[in-house]
Scaffold this motif. Structure first.
Motif, PDB file in Angstrom:
ATOM      1  N   LEU A  84      -1.115   6.477   9.226  1.00 42.51           N
ATOM      2  CA  LEU A  84      -0.579   7.473   8.008  1.00 42.51           C
ATOM      3  C   LEU A  84      -0.634   8.898   8.750  1.00 42.51           C
ATOM      4  CD1 LEU A  84       0.536   8.298   5.465  1.00 42.51           C
ATOM      5  CD2 LEU A  84      -1.847   8.480   4.349  1.00 42.51           C
ATOM      6  N   LEU A 102       1.012  -1.333   0.049  1.00 44.99           N
ATOM      7  CA  LEU A 102      -0.036   0.099   0.182  1.00 44.99           C
ATOM      8  C   LEU A 102       0.761   1.247   0.055  1.00 44.99           C
ATOM      9  CD1 LEU A 102      -2.950   0.362   0.181  1.00 44.99           C
ATOM     10  CD2 LEU A 102      -2.813   0.235   2.738  1.00 44.99           C
ATOM     11  N   LEU A 103       2.010   1.194   0.729  1.00 47.95           N
ATOM     12  CA  LEU A 103       2.700   2.442   1.020  1.00 47.95           C
ATOM     13  C   LEU A 103       3.634   3.033  -0.517  1.00 47.95           C
ATOM     14  CD1 LEU A 103       4.348   1.560   4.305  1.00 47.95           C
ATOM     15  CD2 LEU A 103       3.045   3.838   3.753  1.00 47.95           C
ATOM     16  N   GLU A 104       3.847   1.811  -1.240  1.00 42.25           N
ATOM     17  CA  GLU A 104       4.336   1.961  -2.498  1.00 42.25           C
ATOM     18  C   GLU A 104       3.499   2.568  -3.585  1.00 42.25           C
ATOM     19  OE1 GLU A 104       7.467   2.260  -2.501  1.00 42.25           O
ATOM     20  OE2 GLU A 104       7.373   1.403  -0.598  1.00 42.25           O
ATOM     21  N   LYS A 105       2.039   2.777  -3.358  1.00 46.26           N
ATOM     22  CA  LYS A 105       1.234   3.197  -4.066  1.00 46.26           C
ATOM     23  C   LYS A 105       1.220   4.711  -4.160  1.00 46.26           C
ATOM     24  CE  LYS A 105      -1.967  -0.648  -4.122  1.00 46.26           C
ATOM     25  NZ  LYS A 105      -3.427  -1.202  -3.806  1.00 46.26           N
ATOM     26  N   PRO A 106       0.772   5.488  -5.255  1.00 46.59           N
ATOM     27  CA  PRO A 106       0.692   6.948  -5.368  1.00 46.59           C
ATOM     28  C   PRO A 106      -0.221   7.366  -4.440  1.00 46.59           C
ATOM     29  CG  PRO A 106       0.594   6.026  -7.441  1.00 46.59           C
ATOM     30  CD  PRO A 106       0.454   4.945  -6.679  1.00 46.59           C
ATOM     31  N   VAL A 107      -0.073   8.797  -3.681  1.00 48.72           N
ATOM     32  CA  VAL A 107      -0.966   9.265  -2.738  1.00 48.72           C
ATOM     33  C   VAL A 107      -2.261   9.182  -2.950  1.00 48.72           C
ATOM     34  CG1 VAL A 107      -1.363  11.270  -1.284  1.00 48.72           C
ATOM     35  CG2 VAL A 107       1.114  10.565  -1.697  1.00 48.72           C
ATOM     36  N   THR A 108      -2.439   9.633  -4.226  1.00 48.09           N
ATOM     37  CA  THR A 108      -3.794   9.486  -5.070  1.00 48.09           C
ATOM     38  C   THR A 108      -4.600   8.234  -4.918  1.00 48.09           C
ATOM     39  OG1 THR A 108      -2.924   9.635  -7.233  1.00 48.09           O
ATOM     40  CG2 THR A 108      -3.871  11.908  -6.507  1.00 48.09           C
ATOM     41  N   GLN A 164       4.594   3.488   9.582  1.00 47.68           N
ATOM     42  CA  GLN A 164       4.568   3.046   8.267  1.00 47.68           C
ATOM     43  C   GLN A 164       4.189   1.337   8.374  1.00 47.68           C
ATOM     44  OE1 GLN A 164       7.498   6.464   6.519  1.00 47.68           O
ATOM     45  NE2 GLN A 164       7.716   4.432   5.698  1.00 47.68           N
ATOM     46  N   PHE A 202      -3.720   5.731  -2.846  1.00 49.39           N
ATOM     47  CA  PHE A 202      -4.044   5.320  -1.701  1.00 49.39           C
ATOM     48  C   PHE A 202      -5.406   6.029  -1.092  1.00 49.39           C
ATOM     49  CE2 PHE A 202      -4.009   6.065   3.111  1.00 49.39           C
ATOM     50  CZ  PHE A 202      -3.739   5.093   3.495  1.00 49.39           C
ATOM     51  N   LEU A 203      -5.550   7.318  -1.394  1.00 41.61           N
ATOM     52  CA  LEU A 203      -6.816   8.058  -1.035  1.00 41.61           C
ATOM     53  C   LEU A 203      -7.867   7.445  -1.740  1.00 41.61           C
ATOM     54  CD1 LEU A 203      -5.371  11.780  -1.028  1.00 41.61           C
ATOM     55  CD2 LEU A 203      -6.049  10.321   0.974  1.00 41.61           C
ATOM     56  N   ALA A 214       2.553   8.902  10.944  1.00 40.75           N
ATOM     57  CA  ALA A 214       3.421   9.008  10.392  1.00 40.75           C
ATOM     58  C   ALA A 214       3.812  10.373   9.684  1.00 40.75           C
ATOM     59  CB  ALA A 214       3.342   8.189   8.955  1.00 40.75           C
ATOM     60  N   ALA A 237      -5.578   4.629   7.961  1.00 41.44           N
ATOM     61  CA  ALA A 237      -5.569   6.168   8.010  1.00 41.44           C
ATOM     62  C   ALA A 237      -5.041   6.654   9.040  1.00 41.44           C
ATOM     63  CB  ALA A 237      -7.483   6.445   7.971  1.00 41.44           C
TER      64      ALA A 237
END
Lengths: 207, 207
Positions: free
Chosen positions: B29, B2-8, B73, B10-11, B32, B26
């Protein structure tokens, strides 16, 4: 585009001494997470038989929470751009009186523009918070804790946005502007800590 | 991951009805982001002449804030795994008494494991919050508002983690376990809203 970077890269860049992203983008991301949770609860309610009576309300909440989430995402990017302008003005030459005067004008304009971004974020955070009571009341009961998390993050992001407004106002010389923006901020903050506590209390009563 | 996905992305996934990520990720994050801001302020202080007297303290804060950020993380990922186990147990067959008993054992184990993740996050949030007063006192004064934002997000994430603990405890039948975890949570929460307000007040006094 900051938003297109992996979550870990965003966090690494936030933690670094690089000028952007900073606290303004951090607050915008926290608000986006809050809005996303309101959307999630709505999405877990849409089309469910047990919630047939509230489908129109839930659809309205979902449309609004997604609109607010995308505004947070835009504000995250805009905060970086506004901060870059402040840095650019700050680095302008100041060897002569003329240069000093030009730099001062550029700085004051950049600071006012940079104040508008967290102020708009504060307004969006209030709007997210305002969606939570109805979302906790009508949304999927199995996800009610997520509404609480959304409210906690939206309120923290509101307070964070306020700090970002205040740090800019501290360097702005236009007294009328400062007074007006400070009053606007106070009115956005008023009663919101209490609203958040009430939402969390209502959520806890359903756990 | 999940952490390697783009911020958008993830949202978008958070906002969707997909089972994961949810409120637990959530909260992780948000924590973090809070830790990253403490790191940022430290990184803006390291090696600066004006802050020569506090370099050892700042290095200690930075090592600690980065350790805490990486734990957040990890907890973000672990929350997804723990929630997946709860879903898996929930979907086990329950046509016979034997199946019901087996499902119940699996559910109770999965719920206890899923409680451990937000409880650990709550502990990490307290540790992040505890770094903030010294960070606001000794860190780069131009970034003091970012310490305030970090404290606001760490405290909101603490409260959010608490909601995630409580929703799990509500389905756990082991009364002794529930009482012990509830007491542990109360002790983590105690005085933290006041600590956060004090940090924000100290930050505002420096703006």
């Amino acid at each position: 585009m900051l938003l297109e970077k992996p979550v870990t890269t965003f966090l690494d860049e936030l933690a670094s001494s690089a000028p952007a992203p900073g606290g303004g983008s951090a607050a915008a991301l926290a608000a986006a997470i809050g809005a996303a949770l309101v959307s999630m609860v709505a999405n877990l309610t849409v089309g469910k038989k047990q919630y047939v009576d509230v489908q129109a309300d839930i659809q309205r909440i979902l449309t609004r929470s997604e609109e607010l989430r995308h505004r947070c995402q835009d504000l995250l990017q805009r905060d970086v751009a506004a901060y870059t302008e402040v840095s650019r003005a700050f680095k302008m030459p100041r060897d002569t009186e003329d240069q000093k005067a030009l730099r001062d004008v550029a700085m004051q304009k950049a600071l006012k523009d940079a104040t508008a971004v967290p102020m708009e974020l504060a307004e969006v955070c209030v709007d997210i918070l305002d969606l939570c009571p109805e979302s906790a009341e009508k949304g999927n009961k199995n996800a009610v804790s997520d509404v609480g998390v959304g409210a906690l993050l939206a309120e923290a992001a509101l307070r964070a946005a306020a700090l970002n407004v205040l740090i800019n106002l501290g360097s702005i010389k236009d007294v009328a502007f400062v007074q007006k923006e400070r009053a606007r901020l106070d009115s956005l903050l008023e009663g919101k800590a209490e609203l958040k506590e009430q939402i969390v209390k209502d959520v806890e009563a359903k756990l």
